[in-house]
Scaffold this active site. Structure first.
Site, PDB file in Angstrom:
ATOM      1  N   ARG A   1       0.794  -1.232   0.000  1.00 37.21           N
ATOM      2  CA  ARG A   1       0.000   0.000   0.000  1.00 37.21           C
ATOM      3  C   ARG A   1       0.825   1.281   0.000  1.00 37.21           C
ATOM      4  O   ARG A   1       0.256   2.365  -0.020  1.00 37.21           O
ATOM      5  CB  ARG A   1      -1.000  -0.038   1.167  1.00 37.21           C
ATOM      6  CG  ARG A   1      -2.191  -0.919   0.842  1.00 37.21           C
ATOM      7  CD  ARG A   1      -3.195  -1.022   1.962  1.00 37.21           C
ATOM      8  NE  ARG A   1      -2.759  -1.873   3.043  1.00 37.21           N
ATOM      9  CZ  ARG A   1      -2.759  -3.213   2.994  1.00 37.21           C
ATOM     10  NH1 ARG A   1      -3.167  -3.835   1.905  1.00 37.21           N
ATOM     11  NH2 ARG A   1      -2.347  -3.919   4.015  1.00 37.21           N
TER      12      ARG A   1
ATOM     13  N   ASN B   1      -8.016 -10.342  12.539  1.00 40.21           N
ATOM     14  CA  ASN B   1      -8.799 -11.486  12.991  1.00 40.21           C
ATOM     15  C   ASN B   1      -7.975 -12.484  13.798  1.00 40.21           C
ATOM     16  O   ASN B   1      -6.752 -12.477  13.775  1.00 40.21           O
ATOM     17  CB  ASN B   1      -9.383 -12.210  11.777  1.00 40.21           C
ATOM     18  CG  ASN B   1      -8.305 -12.569  10.754  1.00 40.21           C
ATOM     19  OD1 ASN B   1      -7.926 -11.724   9.952  1.00 40.21           O
ATOM     20  ND2 ASN B   1      -7.798 -13.786  10.783  1.00 40.21           N
TER      21      ASN B   1
ATOM     22  N   GLY C   1      -0.687 -12.378   7.918  1.00 44.46           N
ATOM     23  CA  GLY C   1      -0.448 -13.817   7.963  1.00 44.46           C
ATOM     24  C   GLY C   1      -1.388 -14.600   8.847  1.00 44.46           C
ATOM     25  O   GLY C   1      -1.228 -15.811   8.998  1.00 44.46           O
ATOM     26  N   ALA C   2      -2.386 -13.947   9.463  1.00 46.39           N
ATOM     27  CA  ALA C   2      -3.266 -14.640  10.399  1.00 46.39           C
ATOM     28  C   ALA C   2      -4.060 -15.752   9.724  1.00 46.39           C
ATOM     29  O   ALA C   2      -4.473 -16.709  10.385  1.00 46.39           O
ATOM     30  CB  ALA C   2      -4.219 -13.648  11.073  1.00 46.39           C
ATOM     31  N   GLU C   3      -4.307 -15.648   8.409  1.00 44.48           N
ATOM     32  CA  GLU C   3      -5.034 -16.711   7.715  1.00 44.48           C
ATOM     33  C   GLU C   3      -4.240 -18.015   7.679  1.00 44.48           C
ATOM     34  O   GLU C   3      -4.802 -19.086   7.480  1.00 44.48           O
ATOM     35  CB  GLU C   3      -5.364 -16.287   6.284  1.00 44.48           C
ATOM     36  CG  GLU C   3      -6.606 -15.442   6.157  1.00 44.48           C
ATOM     37  CD  GLU C   3      -6.491 -14.117   6.896  1.00 44.48           C
ATOM     38  OE1 GLU C   3      -7.449 -13.750   7.589  1.00 44.48           O
ATOM     39  OE2 GLU C   3      -5.447 -13.450   6.780  1.00 44.48           O
TER      40      GLU C   3
ATOM     41  N   CYS D   1      -6.953 -24.280  -4.071  1.00 49.85           N
ATOM     42  CA  CYS D   1      -6.719 -23.591  -5.345  1.00 49.85           C
ATOM     43  C   CYS D   1      -7.629 -22.399  -5.592  1.00 49.85           C
ATOM     44  O   CYS D   1      -7.245 -21.443  -6.262  1.00 49.85           O
ATOM     45  CB  CYS D   1      -6.883 -24.566  -6.514  1.00 49.85           C
ATOM     46  SG  CYS D   1      -6.054 -26.150  -6.321  1.00 49.85           S
TER      47      CYS D   1
ATOM     48  N   TRP E   1      -9.719  -3.010   2.805  1.00 49.44           N
ATOM     49  CA  TRP E   1      -8.534  -2.164   2.940  1.00 49.44           C
ATOM     50  C   TRP E   1      -8.685  -0.807   2.259  1.00 49.44           C
ATOM     51  O   TRP E   1      -7.930   0.128   2.554  1.00 49.44           O
ATOM     52  CB  TRP E   1      -7.303  -2.870   2.350  1.00 49.44           C
ATOM     53  CG  TRP E   1      -7.418  -3.138   0.884  1.00 49.44           C
ATOM     54  CD1 TRP E   1      -7.883  -4.266   0.299  1.00 49.44           C
ATOM     55  CD2 TRP E   1      -7.088  -2.239  -0.197  1.00 49.44           C
ATOM     56  NE1 TRP E   1      -7.875  -4.148  -1.070  1.00 49.44           N
ATOM     57  CE2 TRP E   1      -7.385  -2.916  -1.406  1.00 49.44           C
ATOM     58  CE3 TRP E   1      -6.577  -0.946  -0.256  1.00 49.44           C
ATOM     59  CZ2 TRP E   1      -7.185  -2.334  -2.660  1.00 49.44           C
ATOM     60  CZ3 TRP E   1      -6.383  -0.362  -1.503  1.00 49.44           C
ATOM     61  CH2 TRP E   1      -6.677  -1.052  -2.686  1.00 49.44           C
TER      62      TRP E   1
ATOM     63  N   ASP F   1     -13.483 -13.566  10.611  1.00 50.94           N
ATOM     64  CA  ASP F   1     -12.520 -12.719   9.906  1.00 50.94           C
ATOM     65  C   ASP F   1     -12.994 -11.272   9.847  1.00 50.94           C
ATOM     66  O   ASP F   1     -12.757 -10.568   8.869  1.00 50.94           O
ATOM     67  CB  ASP F   1     -12.263 -13.257   8.498  1.00 50.94           C
ATOM     68  CG  ASP F   1     -11.109 -12.538   7.796  1.00 50.94           C
ATOM     69  OD1 ASP F   1     -10.220 -12.031   8.491  1.00 50.94           O
ATOM     70  OD2 ASP F   1     -11.111 -12.480   6.550  1.00 50.94           O
TER      71      ASP F   1
END
Length: 738
Positions: free
Chosen positions: A155, A299, A215-217, A655, A438, A345
């Site tokens: 960003r 999240n 990176g929380a996902e 995928c 965002w 989330d």
């Protein structure tokens, strides 16, 4: 399974990326061209604390990501007006070195424009002509893209004391010489063995560079760090969730965790091994009045609270919260949690802005922090204390019935029924994309309005029965394949498109109501810019940049950018001429996962910077149709029902978030239905299992898939290819990708 349920479950495939992309060009560092003003008495980017504190007084520059420390994205420039905007036209365009999602807001200071593209490449351009001054490529290993939940985006930069600061997707924080682009220092801010990323723009506060991470996902523990702008030494760090043992970290957050936050988590569950989440991936604001930093927290990890923290029903501080800390030490001041024990989330990392509004007990001015996070409520809190002042829905939602007197949501009981055995078809709004993501808001303080790029998408949240803690890749605890049809019926794609809508909302934060709205035909539209001449600029999914009347929402002007127009625009003035500039390009979480929704969107294109001025004489290059592929199956359909069903599950879990739900890509990444690698089992296995394309970002999935699983996926995507062919022959083409 009903179409309605299919819509919602499909929308789940929102956030994740297995990065394939074009390598950037080699960096160049030419001499600054003659005639480019870089304030030689001060040097390039000679920004100090005083200039940042007084940024609003120098509107001819755009000094930080959201314009000023209050982050209102409002410019007092008035050269472009309602009366002359019909004369606004392109002044110049510049081709960026990479494709993919573009989210950068250009910074303009001392006669130079600084910005980023995907893969964290940094550019210095002449803001009048678009001439390239230098390019810095941080040389990111493309395999790192598999850690990026939401495309390999960036960003923007921060500028200070002759340096340009950028957070690199692989977790580095770099300081570059503003004149040459050469690296002054570089620090690794994360454990690079874990799936951390950086996509947000740094902020400069009192000589420190502030940066968070994502990176929380995939399973990490979030924090905000402050580094000395001169040396790169760590000044302080604030963790957002406890460490697994609930012990001190030697960090600024130690005291408040011992006093408060540790007790809001249990002692077991996936958070103990997977980090807990709470990444600080976007909003970081310096409150100059109270000398504090306010930042948004993301999240939990995994999303599913029953898997994350099964032995307690605690709020899981500080996930999905606004947190304020001392600007010098990072020590805790206050927090406000928008979604306690987040399960969906519903990040609170979205744009936070500060303002002085007549909200005191007797109507006197009160300094407030405002946010429209993913969960659909617009919050106003006291900036000094975090006290809840007010909150109302700014978009459609059904997961909660409202907020109580403390601002805590009054939840709809259906929202936490994730059990696939008892799920009754509840379609929750918002989806993980949020009611606002965002894309930055803007505010016109003269009109007292905040402009929100809102959207409405539904989602079914169902526990993943195959969930394993510490997976090699995805880590949500929700089932991406639940409700997905093996053969989508005619009309599915059209219904998906109709169910994902967007709105530009002009919100009155004092009355907590919309003053006007503009309905868009699709979700995921661009960030905003406000100007004192009563204009609001926003890009749209269809590639257009539009100027609206800030008071009424009337459309006054538009231009087709021939690419994704989603970044937040900025504005500046040089030699008495006002410019408006925006970065363009396709990608982002929505662009990768939701390809079938892009009927009205322009196809993928090389990223650009497009800059406008009154009387501009440049043209925006047309689309490069050579990027489009021939939609033709490369193999005969094969596989029995059992194999195809397995392929659907594995595709949906591994995928779809990159190559598109239902096998339909937007074209940003390859549409697997038409991939030449589907021609044979050997070629397909070479990519999916053996990692033959690792060097361009398509890493091996052997850690989560067997060769048999991979072959089932091939059977599924080949079948989807033939389905599109059959539907096209019948006049019912449901395929939306390129």
């Amino acid at each position: 399974m009903t179409i309605r349920r299919v819509l919602a479950t499909a929308a789940m495939s929102a956030l994740w990326l297995s990065a394939c992309g074009n390598p950037a060009d080699e960096p160049t560092t030419p001499e600054t061209p003659a005639g480019t003003e870089t304030s030689p008495e001060k040097g390039a980017a000679a920004v100090d604390d005083e200039r940042l504190l007084n940024a609003a007084a120098t509107p001819e520059e755009w000094l930080t990501y959201n314009g000023t420390y209050d982050e209102q994205r409002h410019s007092t420039l008035t050269g472009i007006t309602k009366e002359n905007i019909s004369e606004l036209a392109p002044a110049w365009t510049y081709d960026l070195k990479t494709g993919r999602g573009m989210e950068s807001t250009p910074i303009v200071v001392d006669g130079v424009m600084y910005l980023t593209s995907s893969w964290s490449v940094v550019y210095a351009l002449d803001p009048v002509t678009g001439e390239e001054l230098w390019v810095h490529d941080p040389d990111v290993d493309r395999a790192v893209g598999v850690k990026a939940c939401c495309d390999v985006v960036n960003r923007g930069v921060a500028v200070y004391d002759g340096k340009v600061y950028v957070g690199v997707i692989d977790g580095r924080l770099q300081a570059l010489d503003a004149k040459t682009g050469e690296v002054v220092w570089s620090k690794v801010t994360v454990d690079q063995s874990k799936p951390y990323t950086i996509t947000g723009a740094p902020r400069i506060v009192k000589g420190n560079v502030l940066i968070g991470n994502g990176g929380a996902e995939l399973g990490v523990r979030g924090y905000l760090s402050a580094y000395d702008a001169e040396t790169g030494d760590l000044s302080w760090r604030f963790y957002t969730v406890p460490n697994p043992n609930k012990e001190p970290d030697g960090a600024a957050s130690d005291a408040i965790f011992a006093e408060l936050a540790n007790d809001t988590w249990g002692d077991d569950g996936a958070w103990v091994t997977d980090g807990g989440g709470g990444t600080v991936w976007d909003s970081i604001v310096y409150d100059t009045v109270n000398d504090q930093v306010i930042f948004g927290v993301g999240n939990g990890s995994p999303w599913n609270a029953d898997l994350r923290d099964p032995s307690s029903d605690g709020d899981n501080l500080f996930v999905s919260s606004m947190v304020a800390v001392d600007a010098d030490t990072g020590e805790y001041n206050w927090h406000f949690q928008t979604t306690p024990r987040d399960n969906w989330d519903y990040t609170a990392t979205q744009h936070i802005m500060l303002a002085d509004l007549p909200l005191g007990p007797d109507g006197e001015t009160r300094r407030v922090a405002m946010q429209a996070p993913k969960n659909g409520f617009f919050y106003v809190v006291d900036a000094k204390t975090g006290e809840f002042i007010s909150g109302e829905p700014y978009s459609t939602l059904n997961w909660a019935e409202g907020l109580d007197e403390t601002g805590r949501p009054i939840e709809n009981p259906e929202a936490r029924n994730n059990d696939p055995a008892t799920y009754n078809g509840f379609i929750q709004v918002p989806a993980p994309y949020g009611a606002h993501n965002w894309h930055p808001m803007a505010m016109n303080p003269d009109l007292g309005l905040v402009y929100i790029p809102a959207m409405t998408i539904g989602q079914a949240y169902i526990t993943d029965p195959r969930f394993k803690s510490k997976p090699a890749k995805w880590n949500t605890g929700m089932d991406f394949s639940a409700g997905m049809p093996l053969r989508y019926p005619a009309g599915t794609v059209q219904a998906l498109r109709a169910a994902a809508t967007g709105t530009l909302v002009a919100w009155d934060p004092v009355k907590q109501e919309a003053r006007w709205t503009v309905e868009h035909t699709a979700a995921w539209n661009g960030g905003l810019l406000s100007t004192a001449s009563g204009l609001v600029f926003q890009g749209k999914l269809d590639g257009s940049l539009i100027a609206y009347d800030a008071a009424t929402g009337e459309q006054l002007w538009s231009a087709q950018l021939n690419s994704g127009a989603l970044s937040g625009p900025s504005t500046f003035e040089i030699d008495g001429e006002q410019y408006v500039t925006i970065t363009t390009g396709w990608g982002h979480a929505f662009g990768l996962a939701a390809g079938m929704m892009f009927k009205d969107a322009v196809p993928p294109a090389v990223g650009k910077v497009v800059t406008f001025k009154l009387g501009g004489e440049a043209t925006i290059p047309p689309l490069d149709t050579s990027l489009l592929v021939n939609p033709e199956p490369k193999a005969e359909a094969f596989g029995d029902e059992e194999m195809l069903q397995a392929g659907l599950v594995h595709f949906s879990r591994n995928c779809a978030v990159c190559h598109g739900m239902l096998g339909i890509s937007s074209g940003v990444l390859p549409d697997l239905r038409w991939s030449s690698y589907t021609a044979s089992e050997e070629a397909w296995k070479g990519v999916v299992i053996d990692g033959n394309l690792n060097d361009i970002g398509m890493v091996s999935f052997a850690d989560v898939l067997t060769p048999e699983d991979a072959e089932a996926i091939r059977a599924y995507v080949v079948t989807q290819a033939h389905m599109k062919e059959a539907q096209a022959e019948m006049g019912g083409n449901d395929g939306g990708g390129q």
